[in-house]
Design an enzyme around this catalytic site. Structure first.
Site, PDB file in Angstrom:
ATOM      1  N   HIS A  68       0.850  -1.195   0.000  1.00 43.36           N
ATOM      2  CA  HIS A  68       0.000   0.000   0.000  1.00 43.36           C
ATOM      3  C   HIS A  68       0.879   1.236   0.000  1.00 43.36           C
ATOM      4  O   HIS A  68       2.005   1.220   0.489  1.00 43.36           O
ATOM      5  CB  HIS A  68      -0.940   0.012   1.212  1.00 43.36           C
ATOM      6  CG  HIS A  68      -0.241  -0.163   2.527  1.00 43.36           C
ATOM      7  ND1 HIS A  68       0.124  -1.398   3.005  1.00 43.36           N
ATOM      8  CD2 HIS A  68       0.172   0.733   3.463  1.00 43.36           C
ATOM      9  CE1 HIS A  68       0.732  -1.252   4.170  1.00 43.36           C
ATOM     10  NE2 HIS A  68       0.777   0.035   4.470  1.00 43.36           N
ATOM     11  N   HIS A  96       0.808   5.320   1.092  1.00 44.64           N
ATOM     12  CA  HIS A  96       0.146   6.362   1.867  1.00 44.64           C
ATOM     13  C   HIS A  96       0.204   7.646   1.044  1.00 44.64           C
ATOM     14  O   HIS A  96       1.296   8.090   0.651  1.00 44.64           O
ATOM     15  CB  HIS A  96       0.884   6.617   3.183  1.00 44.64           C
ATOM     16  CG  HIS A  96       0.972   5.434   4.101  1.00 44.64           C
ATOM     17  ND1 HIS A  96       0.180   5.307   5.222  1.00 44.64           N
ATOM     18  CD2 HIS A  96       1.765   4.325   4.080  1.00 44.64           C
ATOM     19  CE1 HIS A  96       0.487   4.177   5.856  1.00 44.64           C
ATOM     20  NE2 HIS A  96       1.447   3.572   5.185  1.00 44.64           N
TER      21      HIS A  96
END
Ligand code: 5GP
Ligand code: ZN
Length: 115
Positions: free
Chosen positions: A101, A103
């Protein structure tokens, strides 16, 4: 899909999240513990554990995520003067969820080097 993966479940809607963006390859949602006025998590829908566990062909979706991040950022007035796109890879970097992932953070000024 990895059965026990939190972010796979979020991408499939099995665990609720505040969705910001979705297309056929990526899903983006608000971080539950925001570190900036805007803090969005962007993930590939297909499970990849992290940068250290890429398979052949995964490069494309990582590039796609960067383009998606720019598209998402353009929707937020708070990000018009800049933003930070961060991947934490491994324990020392602070990775806690092992579905890759990025941010997307912004709405305040960041320091360098990061903490
Ligand atoms: P990491 O530390 O692995 O780079 O980032 C994981 C991020 O996922 C953290 O910023 C954390 O706040 C966020 N997070 C963990 N669990 C959940 C959840 O159930 N929902 C949402 N929206 N974010 C989560
Ligand atoms: Zn996953």
């Amino acid at each position: 899909m990895t059965d026990d993966c939190l972010f796979c479940k979020i991408a499939k809607g099995e665990i609720p999240s505040k969705k910001v963006y979705e297309d056929e390859r990526v899903f983006a949602f608000e971080d539950i513990n925001p570190q900036a006025p805007v803090h969005i998590i962007i993930i590939p829908k297909r499970h990849i554990g992290g940068l250290n566990s890429l398979s052949e062909g995964d490069e494309a979706v990582l590039g796609y995520i960067q383009a998606a991040a720019a598209k998402i950022a353009s929707q937020f007035q708070e990000l018009k003067n800049g933003y930070r796109l961060v991947n934490n890879c491994g324990a020392d970097a602070g990775q806690t969820v092992f579905h890759i992932h990025y941010h997307l953070l912004g709405g305040r000024t960041f320091g360098w080097p990061p903490g």
